[in-house]
Design a protein around this motif. Structure first.
Motif, mmCIF file in Angstrom:
data_model
loop_
_atom_site.group_PDB
_atom_site.id
_atom_site.type_symbol
_atom_site.label_atom_id
_atom_site.label_comp_id
_atom_site.label_asym_id
_atom_site.label_seq_id
_atom_site.Cartn_x
_atom_site.Cartn_y
_atom_site.Cartn_z
ATOM 1 N N LYS A 115 -18.091 -40.491 6.767
ATOM 2 C CA LYS A 115 -17.957 -41.645 7.832
ATOM 3 C C LYS A 115 -17.209 -40.996 8.973
ATOM 4 C CE LYS A 115 -19.568 -45.919 6.328
ATOM 5 N NZ LYS A 115 -19.484 -47.226 6.985
ATOM 6 N N LYS B 78 -45.996 -53.202 7.790
ATOM 7 C CA LYS B 78 -46.436 -52.396 8.793
ATOM 8 C C LYS B 78 -47.847 -52.460 9.018
ATOM 9 C CE LYS B 78 -46.128 -47.591 10.363
ATOM 10 N NZ LYS B 78 -45.981 -46.180 10.059
ATOM 11 N N GLU C 240 -43.132 -52.925 19.078
ATOM 12 C CA GLU C 240 -42.736 -51.616 18.780
ATOM 13 C C GLU C 240 -41.576 -51.303 17.909
ATOM 14 O OE1 GLU C 240 -41.474 -50.407 22.860
ATOM 15 O OE2 GLU C 240 -40.636 -48.382 22.161
ATOM 16 N N MET C 241 -41.734 -50.157 17.212
ATOM 17 C CA MET C 241 -40.778 -50.215 15.968
ATOM 18 C C MET C 241 -40.202 -48.766 16.333
ATOM 19 S SD MET C 241 -39.295 -51.050 13.414
ATOM 20 C CE MET C 241 -38.116 -49.990 12.460
ATOM 21 N N PRO C 242 -38.923 -48.408 16.199
ATOM 22 C CA PRO C 242 -37.918 -49.204 16.624
ATOM 23 C C PRO C 242 -37.477 -49.179 17.992
ATOM 24 C CG PRO C 242 -36.975 -47.383 15.567
ATOM 25 C CD PRO C 242 -38.535 -47.053 15.884
ATOM 26 N N ARG D 275 -34.416 -48.882 20.570
ATOM 27 C CA ARG D 275 -32.717 -48.867 20.405
ATOM 28 C C ARG D 275 -32.121 -49.506 21.611
ATOM 29 N NH1 ARG D 275 -28.865 -44.262 20.920
ATOM 30 N NH2 ARG D 275 -30.053 -43.071 22.282
ATOM 31 N N TYR E 270 -30.465 -51.414 16.954
ATOM 32 C CA TYR E 270 -32.068 -51.086 16.769
ATOM 33 C C TYR E 270 -32.613 -52.578 16.576
ATOM 34 C CZ TYR E 270 -31.401 -45.996 16.486
ATOM 35 O OH TYR E 270 -31.044 -44.720 16.895
ATOM 36 N N GLU F 86 -42.802 -51.005 5.130
ATOM 37 C CA GLU F 86 -42.110 -50.124 5.374
ATOM 38 C C GLU F 86 -41.003 -50.378 5.375
ATOM 39 O OE1 GLU F 86 -43.367 -46.955 8.269
ATOM 40 O OE2 GLU F 86 -41.614 -47.769 9.709
ATOM 41 N N TRP G 10 -37.387 -48.845 6.977
ATOM 42 C CA TRP G 10 -36.673 -47.873 7.872
ATOM 43 C C TRP G 10 -35.270 -47.815 8.019
ATOM 44 C CZ3 TRP G 10 -33.985 -48.449 12.407
ATOM 45 C CH2 TRP G 10 -33.899 -47.509 13.104
ATOM 46 N N GLN G 11 -34.749 -46.772 7.785
ATOM 47 C CA GLN G 11 -33.405 -46.724 8.063
ATOM 48 C C GLN G 11 -33.089 -45.640 9.124
ATOM 49 O OE1 GLN G 11 -30.655 -44.258 7.528
ATOM 50 N NE2 GLN G 11 -29.131 -45.998 7.278
ATOM 51 N N GLU G 12 -31.946 -46.001 9.882
ATOM 52 C CA GLU G 12 -31.697 -45.372 11.207
ATOM 53 C C GLU G 12 -31.510 -44.177 11.109
ATOM 54 O OE1 GLU G 12 -27.896 -47.321 12.615
ATOM 55 O OE2 GLU G 12 -27.565 -45.800 14.148
ATOM 56 N N LYS G 13 -30.841 -43.572 10.076
ATOM 57 C CA LYS G 13 -30.743 -42.199 9.979
ATOM 58 C C LYS G 13 -31.752 -41.548 9.246
ATOM 59 C CE LYS G 13 -27.245 -38.776 8.145
ATOM 60 N NZ LYS G 13 -26.480 -38.119 9.219
ATOM 61 N N TYR G 14 -32.029 -42.187 8.008
ATOM 62 C CA TYR G 14 -33.128 -41.208 7.040
ATOM 63 C C TYR G 14 -34.872 -41.773 7.302
ATOM 64 C CZ TYR G 14 -28.697 -40.661 4.632
ATOM 65 O OH TYR G 14 -27.242 -40.340 4.496
ATOM 66 N N GLY G 15 -34.820 -42.632 8.258
ATOM 67 C CA GLY G 15 -36.318 -42.899 8.816
ATOM 68 C C GLY G 15 -36.841 -43.527 7.756
ATOM 69 N N PRO G 16 -38.489 -43.518 7.812
ATOM 70 C CA PRO G 16 -39.282 -44.580 7.382
ATOM 71 C C PRO G 16 -39.649 -44.272 5.889
ATOM 72 C CG PRO G 16 -40.308 -43.395 8.898
ATOM 73 C CD PRO G 16 -39.171 -42.802 8.972
#
Lengths: 594, 273, 273
Positions: free
Chosen positions: C80, C120, C197-199, C201, C213, C244, C246-252
């Motif tokens: 972190k 989705k 729209e996804m996502p 910011r 997001y 779906e 969807w994670q901010e860092k790891y994507g969908p």
């Protein structure tokens, strides 16, 4: 030596007197009507620009304090009456833009230039009356566009009146309208400039040689040349910026631009500083475009009410030319801290110091004009004297920023804001007021109230100084310009009382202008009848009726026998000697013979 | 330590004149708003000295001109029966008041030139290296670290926190990511625009320790007024210690810290596909 | 920026402004209901719960099925990064303890928080946007919530609970971008996204660490994992859906699920660090 008047009438594009309402008052070809149209246009925009300034100052006095009714008028810019920073940015951008391009330039060049120049040179109209009409009716859509920009998504332009790229390339849509508006207005100004130059060169009355021209005409002649040479540069730059915004060009967008963490789509190859060079190549002559006509008006009024000739007529004319010429090689002094090569800074410092000289000459010559005079404190004279005394402050404060090391500290601070307001309000606007009180009788056939005029002058003069002089102190403390909430900064703590004082003074200043509005409109009906020559002045506009007839002069155009400032001449009985009065002993020659 | 000064006679004259100009105002008890903020860089005194010199010169001109104006207005006010002086000017007077302002202006320009050159043209050979990248609406400060060289492992990044040691020249390389900003340290008499696409180097040297603020002096958007940074001038030891602390706290994720704006794995395009 | 009738009022108004403010200005009480923080019924913490509650009334296609699930995390948790809030003294003071970046939030039970889970593909009905606003709060120089969903056309109320400037810069690709400043505590602005729209910011340019997001949906079938790593999508009509996460860092990640009737189905996801 050309004192013998040429008896024939000079060619001009004559047009019959209009009869219909539309041709007489709306789409008129008569320079006098067009001049008045510009006057109303400029005064309207002056009010709008002033109101914007009031909002700016309100925020500076009480940052963030809600103003409930503004929440209704501008719900997005001032939600709940609390001003947003982006709206604040729009306000000062639009205040400066409107004041410079839509108020001061139209009132000095459009209104007085149009009304006064043809009559003062003894012409029946401008060289191109239709073009003249088009100039005005091109300026109108310019104003419509700039006001409209307040209502588009994202609000009006927020990049400052200088619109520095790349900020101006990436801000919301209002900036595009700003560009379009000024492009349209630029066409109008160019048409006017061409018209003035042609008129002054070709349409002078018999005997009206260049060195018999009233200094107002000299000033407007040089101003028109400045416009013609400087404005196309701005227009070119604005078209480039417009392309950067809309067509994906990159004139001002350097490589690797990252905006808000996102790579900017069209970036690469451009130069951010190019905009500044182009803008100020126009922008500095622009300052003189706004001050020269006011200098001309002042030079016109001081002799009339001192009852003596202007001191150093030729020096006055040459210094106008000197200022104009040097004005083109000093633009870099706006860019000392811009990242421009510091060696260039020294060059521009020297040229800038030199341009102070012709201004000094003018000031001392004005003093020389007063020396030994018989001074009458009429309203126009009070405003002209205010011009002289305030321009001195604006000129001297300019020396601070001309000195490059001092500029490091005061650049982009309120010192600059104080300086520019002493030049443009203390200078141009007092000059415009002087002109307005002076030529009002000629324009409308009646006198404005002298008493109310003096009250208006007094409050304006005092409050102007109370508002703008403290700006120098703010600048000395390092308060940046264009800053929405200075209380954020430690070094600006403690400046709020001064800002509140300035704002309250501005409110009083604003209220005083209501006196002017009433005096202006009520005098049209109720004012004392002016007669042809209420000020007992020499120049040709006072030798015809008030207001002058269609084509300005009954019978043929006057012949000119002498310079414009022959007051209290020893070999003449009256203390004024009109330019067209034949020399004593000579029979009325030339014009009157027909 | 200080940059090579132009050791011309002019500079020496300038120094004397500036000292004379600075003297009378030093002792006066003016209200704070009539004074320049305290100067805390090695060249702030020279800038202020010029400011005061110009203030004196213009002040005297101002008083003389306005006094003349008032005297003329009173003395030559309209009186019945008095005939104004009929004159078109005086070449001699006009020559005088052309030459005198010209000389004053040229002298001021020459005096300014040396100071300007020392501040903006002659950078010291060595100094603490700091790189500042401005963006809407923050100052990204990068320190070269203890080895005083960039792009090495001990580079330290901070946001809006500018630390530097007292008594040592600091060389700042200015960049901008987006629009033009202006790096303004009021008390140090430092101002330099940060222009996208340009790399501008400036220098300054603090004369005492303390805390001040960085202001943005060039309109840069809605957050312009709030683009504020913090300046800490400390002893070289404290500065070294601070660098250490910063390097230590950033160490675990040195890599992501170097690219705070790096887009995460999920860009909108990927999310849609 | 200004209302349509504003021009005329502007003229009249500023005159009265002049008069009003001359008296010293006593407008403290003038903060009107548009900007005062209202007590919204939409809970910021559970936008997903609020949205479906409003939806069924107007949506004939609503069913009784529920999809629940858990989002697990496997692998090593990324280190972190501590946020250096000293860039703004206010933010620093708001957090006595260290604050870390929020891009990967691992719950104590090894699941992932703040994963946006939504339907989705497969939605056929029309789901009008609820009129209850979703609230996005800026407090302690962080966005609350950090990840959330909203329906296209549903009002988004953005509130500043900090005594510092935040600018809410939305960076959509298909919707209209906006960037508004909120300089004072208690300011609120209501915005809408017109198209799904996804996502999308959000960022604050003053405080660069601030990010959030939003998933802008055409329907109310979305959820965000909580601190147990679970989510729940309610009131789904029968059909076959692509879900779906969807994670901010790891994507969908996507899974397909078929629902018939009012059954409850479980769909679990797992992200690898």
């Amino acid at each position: 030596m050309s004192s013998v008047a040429v008896a024939h009438e000079l060619p001009h594009a004559g047009h019959p007197a209009p009869t219909s309402f539309w041709r007489k008052y709306i789409f008129s070809l008569d320079h006098k009507v067009i001049g008045k149209q510009y006057l109303f246009y400029a005064l309207f925009m002056l009010v709008i620009g002033g109101l914007l300034a009031t909002l700016v100052r309100y925020q500076l006095a009480w940052p963030g304090r809600p103003l409930a009714f503004m929440g209704k008028i501008a719900p997005e810019g001032m939600p709940g009456g609390q001003m947003l920073p982006e709206f604040y940015n729009s306000l000062f951008t639009m205040h400066a833009t409107i004041m410079i391009f839509f108020a001061i330039m139209p009132i000095l060049i459009g209104a007085f230039g149009n009304f006064v120049v043809p009559i003062q040179i003894g012409a029946r109209d401008m060289a191109f009356p239709t073009l003249n009409m088009l100039s005005f009716w091109t300026a109108v859509p310019g104003a419509v566009l700039i006001i409209w920009s307040f209502f588009v998504t994202g609000g009006a332009a927020q990049g400052g009146w200088t619109s520095y790229a790349p900020l101006s390339a990436i801000t919301p849509r209002g900036q595009t309208l700003w560009l379009l508006s000024l492009l349209v207005l630029g066409i109008s100004s160019l048409l006017t400039a061409v018209n003035f130059i042609t008129t002054i060169i070709n349409m002078r009355a018999p005997g009206m040689t260049f060195f018999r021209l009233p200094l107002t005409v000299w000033a407007l002649f040089i101003t028109a040349i400045l416009l013609l040479l400087a404005l196309p540069v701005l227009s070119g730059a604005m078209i480039m910026l417009l392309f950067d915004r809309t067509l994906g060009t990159t004139f001002f967008l350097p490589k690797g631009l990252v905006v808000s963490g996102q790579p900017w789509t069209n970036a690469g190859g451009g130069q951010a500083l190019l905009w500044q060079h182009l803008f100020w190549f126009f922008g500095h002559p622009e300052v003189y475009i706004m001050i020269l006509p006011a200098m001309g008006i002042t030079s016109e009024i001081l002799p009339v009410f001192s009852r003596k000739p202007i001191f150093g007529y030729r020096a006055m004319a040459y210094s106008i030319m000197g200022i104009a010429g040097l004005g083109f090689i000093v633009w870099g002094h706006h860019m000392f801290q811009s990242g421009m090569n510091p060696y260039l800074g020294t060059t521009f410092m020297i040229s800038t110091m030199v341009i102070a000289v012709p201004s000094a000459i003018k000031t001392f010559n004005w003093l020389g004009t007063l020396w030994g005079g018989s001074i009458k404190f009429t309203t126009p004279m009070l405003h002209a004297l205010s011009f002289v005394s305030m321009f001195v402050i604006g000129g001297l404060s300019g020396i601070f920023m001309a000195a490059t090391p001092v500029d490091i500290f005061i650049h982009d601070t309120y010192f600059i804001v104080g300086h520019i307001h002493y030049v443009l309000f203390g200078g141009s606007l007092f000059g415009a007021f002087a002109g307005m009180y002076y030529w009002y009788p000629k324009m409308f056939g009646r006198m404005m109230s002298e008493r109310w005029g003096k009250i208006h002058w007094f409050i304006t003069f005092v409050c102007f100084n109370l508002v703008f002089f403290p700006m120098h102190f703010l600048g000395m403390r390092g308060m940046q310009r264009r800053i929405y909430d200075y209380t954020q900064y430690a070094h600006l703590k403690g400046l709020q009382p001064m800002n509140q004082f300035m704002t309250i003074s501005l409110f009083v200043l604003g209220i005083a202008q209501i006196i002017l509005v009433f005096n202006f409109f009520l005098s049209m009906r109720r004012g004392k009848l002016a007669g042809n020559n209420p000020w007992q002045a020499n120049t040709l506009e006072w030798q015809t009726t008030s207001p002058p007839p269609h084509e300005n002069f009954k019978g043929s155009v006057p012949s000119v026998y002498r310079g414009p400032y022959e007051y209290s001449a020893p070999d003449h009985d009256a203390d004024f000697w009109p330019q067209n009065e034949p020399p004593s002993g000579a029979r009325p020659a030339g014009a009157h013979a027909h | 330590m200080t940059p090579r000064r132009s050791r011309t006679g002019l500079a020496r004259i300038a120094a004397i004149v500036l000292a004379a100009a600075a003297l009378p105002s030093a002792a006066t008890a003016l209200p704070f708003w009539m004074k320049l903020p305290e100067g805390v860089s090695t060249y702030s005194g020279r800038v202020d000295g010029l400011f005061r010199l110009i203030l004196w010169i213009t002040g005297i001109i101002f008083v003389v001109v306005e006094a003349l104006l008032l005297v003329f207005l009173i003395r030559y006010r309209h009186r019945e029966g008095r005939r104004p002086r009929y004159t078109h000017g005086s070449n001699r007077l006009e020559v005088i008041w052309t030459i005198v302002p010209a000389v004053i202006c040229v002298v001021l320009a020459l005096l300014s030139r040396a100071t300007w050159a020392d501040i903006k043209q002659h950078l010291p050979k060595d100094g603490v290296q700091i790189e500042i990248t401005a963006e809407q609406f923050a100052w990204n400060v990068r320190y070269a670290g203890l080895d005083n060289r960039f792009d090495t492992a001990d580079d330290v990044l901070s946001l809006n926190q500018l630390h530097f040691p007292v008594g040592q020249p600091v060389i700042v390389t200015l960049h901008s990511k987006d629009v033009i900003h202006s790096f303004f340290l009021p008390e140090f008499r430092v101002k330099q625009d940060a222009v996208p696409g340009l790399s501008t180097r400036i220098w300054f040297e603090g004369t005492r320790t303390g805390h001040w603020e960085i202001a943005c002096a060039e309109l840069c958007g809605l957050g312009h007024y709030r683009m504020k940074g913090f300046v800490t001038v400390e002893t070289p030891e404290e500065f070294a210690k601070w660098l250490h602390e910063q390097a230590a706290s950033a160490a675990p994720e040195a890599a992501p810290a170097a690219a705070p704006e790096a887009t995460p794995a999920a860009s909108p395009q990927e999310a849609k596909s | 920026m200004m209302s349509k009738r504003a021009l005329l009022i502007l003229l009249a108004g500023a005159v009265s402004l002049t008069l009003a403010a001359c008296g010293g200005g006593k407008e403290e009480d003038a903060l009107d209901e548009e900007s005062a923080p209202t007590t919204s019924t939409a809970s910021a913490a559970a936008p997903a719960a609020a949205a479906p509650a409003a939806a069924p009334a107007a949506a004939p296609a609503a069913g009784g099925a529920t999809i629940t699930g858990k989002v697990a995390f496997a692998g090593t948790a990324p280190a972190k990064e501590q946020i250096k809030m000293d860039a703004d003294a206010y933010c620093k003071a708001a957090h006595p303890t260290p604050v870390y970046t929020q891009d990967v939030e691992i719950n104590p039970n090894g699941t992932l928080k703040d994963v946006f889970v939504y339907v989705k593909e497969g939605i056929t009905g029309n789901y009008p946007a609820p009129t209850t606003p979703v609230e996005l709060d800026q407090e302690g120089c962080q966005y609350h919530p950090h990840i959330f969903g909203i329906q296209a056309g549903q009002p988004l109320k953005i509130v500043n609970s900090d005594s510092t400037l935040h600018n809410i810069h939305a960076l959509p690709k298909t919707n209209a971008e906006f960037n508004i400043g909120q300089p004072f505590k208690g300011m609120a602005t209501t915005k809408k996204f017109d198209k799904p729209e996804m996502p999308v910011r959000f960022k604050c340019d003053v405080h660069k660490w601030m990010g959030a997001y939003v998933g802008v949906m055409s329907h109310p079938f979305f959820s965000v994992t909580n601190d147990q790593g679970t989510f729940e999508i309610k009131n789904l009509p029968p059909g076959t859906y692509t879900i779906e996460a969807w994670q901010e860092k790891y994507g969908p990640q996507t899974q397909t699920v078929t629902i018939s009737g009012n059954e409850s189905k479980t769909v679990d996801f797992s992200f690898k660090g």
